[in-house]
Design a protein around this motif. Structure first.
Motif, PDB file in Angstrom:
ATOM      1  N   GLN A  66      57.020 -11.880  28.635  1.00 18.55           N
ATOM      2  CA  GLN A  66      56.726 -10.804  29.581  1.00 18.55           C
ATOM      3  C   GLN A  66      57.280 -11.111  30.975  1.00 18.55           C
ATOM      4  N   VAL A  67      57.234 -12.379  31.347  1.00 16.76           N
ATOM      5  CA  VAL A  67      57.581 -12.781  32.707  1.00 16.76           C
ATOM      6  C   VAL A  67      58.590 -13.927  32.670  1.00 16.76           C
ATOM      7  N   LEU A  68      59.570 -13.855  33.552  1.00 21.89           N
ATOM      8  CA  LEU A  68      60.513 -14.951  33.748  1.00 21.89           C
ATOM      9  C   LEU A  68      60.258 -15.536  35.126  1.00 21.89           C
ATOM     10  N   LEU A  69      59.859 -16.787  35.176  1.00 18.43           N
ATOM     11  CA  LEU A  69      59.614 -17.495  36.434  1.00 18.43           C
ATOM     12  C   LEU A  69      60.811 -18.388  36.731  1.00 18.43           C
ATOM     13  N   LEU A  70      61.457 -18.158  37.872  1.00 18.36           N
ATOM     14  CA  LEU A  70      62.633 -18.937  38.253  1.00 18.36           C
ATOM     15  C   LEU A  70      62.301 -19.856  39.417  1.00 18.36           C
ATOM     16  N   SER A  71      62.646 -21.113  39.265  1.00 20.04           N
ATOM     17  CA  SER A  71      62.508 -22.082  40.345  1.00 20.04           C
ATOM     18  C   SER A  71      63.897 -22.383  40.899  1.00 20.04           C
ATOM     19  N   LEU A  72      64.127 -21.993  42.152  1.00 15.19           N
ATOM     20  CA  LEU A  72      65.413 -22.251  42.797  1.00 15.19           C
ATOM     21  C   LEU A  72      65.334 -23.560  43.585  1.00 15.19           C
ATOM     22  N   ASN A  73      66.472 -24.051  44.022  1.00 13.93           N
ATOM     23  CA  ASN A  73      66.521 -25.268  44.848  1.00 13.93           C
ATOM     24  C   ASN A  73      65.776 -26.418  44.168  1.00 13.93           C
TER      25      ASN A  73
ATOM     26  N   ASP B 162      71.779 -15.367  33.869  1.00  9.51           N
ATOM     27  CA  ASP B 162      71.045 -15.473  32.613  1.00  9.51           C
ATOM     28  C   ASP B 162      69.821 -14.565  32.609  1.00  9.51           C
ATOM     29  N   ALA B 163      69.164 -14.450  33.759  1.00 12.48           N
ATOM     30  CA  ALA B 163      67.981 -13.589  33.856  1.00 12.48           C
ATOM     31  C   ALA B 163      68.339 -12.140  33.553  1.00 12.48           C
ATOM     32  N   ASP B 164      69.471 -11.677  34.106  1.00 12.17           N
ATOM     33  CA  ASP B 164      69.921 -10.314  33.812  1.00 12.17           C
ATOM     34  C   ASP B 164      70.284 -10.163  32.342  1.00 12.17           C
ATOM     35  N   LEU B 165      70.923 -11.178  31.790  1.00 12.71           N
ATOM     36  CA  LEU B 165      71.383 -11.104  30.401  1.00 12.71           C
ATOM     37  C   LEU B 165      70.219 -11.021  29.418  1.00 12.71           C
ATOM     38  N   ILE B 166      69.226 -11.901  29.566  1.00 18.62           N
ATOM     39  CA  ILE B 166      68.139 -11.933  28.575  1.00 18.62           C
ATOM     40  C   ILE B 166      67.099 -10.851  28.825  1.00 18.62           C
ATOM     41  N   GLY B 167      67.058 -10.282  30.024  1.00 15.04           N
ATOM     42  CA  GLY B 167      66.341  -9.039  30.265  1.00 15.04           C
ATOM     43  C   GLY B 167      64.833  -9.079  30.259  1.00 15.04           C
ATOM     44  N   ILE B 168      64.189 -10.225  30.566  1.00 15.91           N
ATOM     45  CA  ILE B 168      62.728 -10.282  30.615  1.00 15.91           C
ATOM     46  C   ILE B 168      62.227  -9.270  31.657  1.00 15.91           C
ATOM     47  N   PRO B 169      61.205  -8.468  31.338  1.00 17.48           N
ATOM     48  CA  PRO B 169      60.836  -7.323  32.195  1.00 17.48           C
ATOM     49  C   PRO B 169      60.446  -7.663  33.634  1.00 17.48           C
ATOM     50  N   ILE B 170      59.652  -8.730  33.835  1.00 17.19           N
ATOM     51  CA  ILE B 170      59.174  -9.055  35.182  1.00 17.19           C
ATOM     52  C   ILE B 170      59.771 -10.398  35.611  1.00 17.19           C
ATOM     53  N   ARG B 171      60.328 -10.443  36.811  1.00 15.68           N
ATOM     54  CA  ARG B 171      60.955 -11.662  37.319  1.00 15.68           C
ATOM     55  C   ARG B 171      60.209 -12.138  38.563  1.00 15.68           C
ATOM     56  N   VAL B 172      59.852 -13.417  38.551  1.00 17.99           N
ATOM     57  CA  VAL B 172      59.182 -14.043  39.695  1.00 17.99           C
ATOM     58  C   VAL B 172      60.062 -15.198  40.168  1.00 17.99           C
TER      59      VAL B 172
ATOM     60  N   GLU C 256      47.220 -20.385  32.447  1.00 14.92           N
ATOM     61  CA  GLU C 256      45.764 -20.275  32.425  1.00 14.92           C
ATOM     62  C   GLU C 256      45.320 -18.817  32.366  1.00 14.92           C
ATOM     63  N   ALA C 257      46.092 -17.925  32.968  1.00 14.99           N
ATOM     64  CA  ALA C 257      45.754 -16.499  32.987  1.00 14.99           C
ATOM     65  C   ALA C 257      46.181 -15.783  31.705  1.00 14.99           C
ATOM     66  N   GLY C 258      46.806 -16.524  30.782  1.00 13.16           N
ATOM     67  CA  GLY C 258      47.224 -15.925  29.517  1.00 13.16           C
ATOM     68  C   GLY C 258      48.472 -15.072  29.630  1.00 13.16           C
ATOM     69  N   ILE C 259      49.265 -15.290  30.669  1.00 18.19           N
ATOM     70  CA  ILE C 259      50.506 -14.535  30.867  1.00 18.19           C
ATOM     71  C   ILE C 259      51.611 -15.158  30.024  1.00 18.19           C
ATOM     72  N   ASP C 260      52.344 -14.314  29.325  1.00 19.92           N
ATOM     73  CA  ASP C 260      53.425 -14.748  28.435  1.00 19.92           C
ATOM     74  C   ASP C 260      54.666 -15.026  29.278  1.00 19.92           C
ATOM     75  N   VAL C 261      54.868 -16.289  29.686  1.00 20.30           N
ATOM     76  CA  VAL C 261      55.872 -16.622  30.691  1.00 20.30           C
ATOM     77  C   VAL C 261      56.902 -17.610  30.162  1.00 20.30           C
ATOM     78  N   LEU C 262      58.151 -17.391  30.536  1.00 21.63           N
ATOM     79  CA  LEU C 262      59.230 -18.352  30.331  1.00 21.63           C
ATOM     80  C   LEU C 262      59.583 -18.915  31.700  1.00 21.63           C
ATOM     81  N   PHE C 263      59.455 -20.217  31.852  1.00 21.80           N
ATOM     82  CA  PHE C 263      59.687 -20.889  33.134  1.00 21.80           C
ATOM     83  C   PHE C 263      61.090 -21.487  33.132  1.00 21.80           C
ATOM     84  N   ASP C 264      61.989 -20.908  33.947  1.00 23.90           N
ATOM     85  CA  ASP C 264      63.348 -21.439  34.066  1.00 23.90           C
ATOM     86  C   ASP C 264      63.331 -22.594  35.065  1.00 23.90           C
TER      87      ASP C 264
END
Length: 570
Positions: free
Chosen positions: A472-479, A518-528, A498-506
């Motif tokens: 559901q969510v893509l979490l990106l860590s920059l720098n 890659d975020a645009d390509l794989i298309g996960i709906p919500i980006r953080v 802990e909140a039960g959010i279905d997240v992929l952590f890049d």
């Protein structure tokens, strides 16, 4: 899930054999890997999407009264011979022998297996109705597998089979399954339509297809908003076409038409409207040569013809066969003077024509002034026309519109086609044995996911509908070298879990540009996105893949905002 620990490998290369967006994007985003022509491996990333669809399917089919089971992919030939489909199904049925010389096939569908099982276990009307389903791998040896999961040889499918004592009971389950299918595609956030369809090799009477609308769809659908009529072109009927004004019959004449074999060439040479020129199409079938007469500006619907003849195959006749049936080369066939034994069928569109033009079954010659009854008479009249946009709706609501669609589901009323052939009987309430009435309900798992991508993508990649997104969510860590950024991203990742959010952590150490691509390509709906600049202001950047709209959210408000977005798009 951490990307650095996950099996997800994207590519910038566009596969040479990928002809449609879903095929290209599924390969590039690492959802599937090609194993052989028409056969694919589902990666963990791709399997998550398929699994989410299967969960929706199970929920709704269970709600409709289905009971899940599993049948073998390998099926003995004797079952298919008993149903009569061992030869009829054709070369798509992958046949083989085991070490003992016994014949088997890889199941493209499971009517034979389920009917045999039920015939052994159920014997009374009190045990009916029953609706059994499975989600299982199928194999059809497509002559030209293409479009990735949309026309593969091996594929995942949900197939259900219902058994009934009465036609009324079958209709009740059929409608319940139709509603279940509607709920499934609505739950997937797909734009779809339901159309009348031809049952094809499965057989049966009533048949409806569920089509996800997309410009790249391989099927053409005609529909009318005003009266609600909708059908694929293989099944579609049309209202009465406008015909030229009837004229008093004139004498038939043979005229020279040197070099003119097409309808347009003949009409121009003779100075008549193309509507006054009919064409006679010759077909080779398992029942012999058949001649079909149709308006010159229209095409024959070969599916309708095959159904009318109840033929195993229908194909345009070879030039040699045309010469044998007409005495002339291609382009000069007509309904007058055909060889003995050629069955003549005329489409209803030519019934009102008077003084029309047709081939004379001679080289460079046509007849003018031809009239039915006096000059020729079909063995049969039938609806054999291929519907097209602009035709009148058969329900009277005006013109038909045309769109493209991808078939993702198909439901059939089989009646007693298989139960009669395979002895699937029950003791009726009136006394005595009767064959069970059957229904069949198929839904392509991989096809639906591929169709979702065809309907939801842009030039940069996939735009997942939230219910089918691998995460559901893509979490990106920059720098990555900035410890403050890394610590904040790690903390946010833990909070999401802990909140039960279905997240992929890049959490990869790649450059920001690579991650965004890659975020645009794989298309996960919500980006953080956690970056040094925004974090210094106590904020986190969030955006939606579909709209690309960005917003800055306070660091301690991210979880609440993600939940709000998920609730609004669920």
């Amino acid at each position: 899930m951490r990307w650095s620990h996950y099996y997800l490998y994207t590519t910038r290369e566009v596969p040479a054999d990928a002809e449609v967006p879903s095929h290209r994007l599924m390969l590039r985003s690492g959802l599937i890997k090609k194993t052989a022509a028409g056969i694919y491996t589902y990666t963990p990333f791709g399997w998550r999407s398929l699994s989410k669809l299967m969960a929706i399917v199970r929920r709704e089919i269970d709600r409709a009264g289905g009971l899940e089971m599993s049948m073998p992919m390998v099926q003995p030939a004797e079952l298919w011979k008993e149903s009569g489909r061992w030869q009829r199904y054709g070369k798509e049925l992958a046949r083989f022998e085991d070490r003992h010389g016994r014949e088997f096939c890889l199941g493209p569908t499971h009517e034979e297996v389920i009917t045999t099982m039920v015939s052994h276990d159920l014997s009374s009307y009190r045990q009916l109705p029953i609706n059994l389903y499975q989600i299982q791998t199928k194999f059809r040896d497509e002559i030209r597998p293409r479009f990735g999961l949309m026309r593969g040889r091996e594929f995942l499918m949900k197939d259900a089979y219902s058994f009934h004592a009465t036609a009324e009971s079958l209709d009740e389950t059929y409608r319940a399954m139709e509603k279940a299918y509607r709920r499934i595609f609505e739950a997937c956030h797909l734009d779809y339509t339901v159309v009348e369809a031809d049952p094809g090799a499965i057989g049966g009477s009533d048949s409806h297809e569920f089509m996800v609308l997309a410009e790249t769809g391989e099927s053409e659908v005609v529909h009318n908003v005003a009266d609600g009529y909708a059908a694929n072109v293989e099944k579609a009927q049309i209202g009465a076409l406008e015909a030229p004004v009837a004229q008093e019959a004139v004498d038939r004449q043979e005229v020279a038409t040197p070099g003119a074999s097409s309808v347009e060439e003949v009409a121009k040479l003779l100075g008549v409207d193309t509507l006054k020129v009919i064409k006679t199409m010759l077909y080779e079938t398992d029942q012999g040569i058949v001649a079909v007469v149709i308006r010159g500006d229209r095409e024959v619907n070969e599916i309708k013809l095959q159904n009318l003849l109840d033929a195993q195959f229908v194909a345009l006749a070879s030039e040699e066969a045309v010469r044998a049936a007409t005495g002339a080369p291609l382009g000069f066939a007509g309904p007058i003077g055909l060889a003995e034994g050629v069955r003549l069928i005329a489409d209803e569109s030519v019934r009102p024509l008077t003084n029309f033009v047709c081939g004379a079954n001679k080289v460079d010659a046509h007849f003018t002034g031809v009239n039915w009854g006096r000059d020729a008479e079909p063995d049969e009249w039938s609806d054999l026309i291929l519907a097209a946009a602009g035709d009148p709706s058969p329900l009277g609501g005006g013109e038909l519109l045309s769109s493209r669609g991808i078939e993702v589901g198909h439901i059939f009323k089989l009646g007693t086609k298989y139960s009669l052939a395979m002895g699937c009987d029950f003791n009726s309430v009136e006394g005595g044995k009767k064959p069970m009435m059957m229904g069949c309900y198929g839904l392509g798992i991989g096809r639906t996911v591929a169709a979702a991508i065809e309907q939801n993508h842009d030039e940069d990649g996939i735009i997942w509908p939230l219910p089918l997104a691998p995460f559901q969510v893509l979490l990106l860590s920059l720098n990555a070298k900035d410890e403050t950024v890394t610590a904040a991203a790690e903390a946010l990742y833990g909070q999401m879990q802990e909140a039960g959010i279905d997240v992929l952590f890049d959490d990869r150490k790649d450059r920001p540009g690579v991650k965004f691509k890659d975020a645009d390509l794989i298309g996960i709906p919500i980006r953080v996105v956690v970056g040094a600049k925004s974090l210094a202001d106590g904020q986190i950047e969030m955006s939606l893949r579909r709209t690309r709209e960005r917003e800055m959210v306070a660091r301690d408000g991210v979880i609440a905002r993600v939940k709000e977005l998920l609730a609004g798009h669920g």
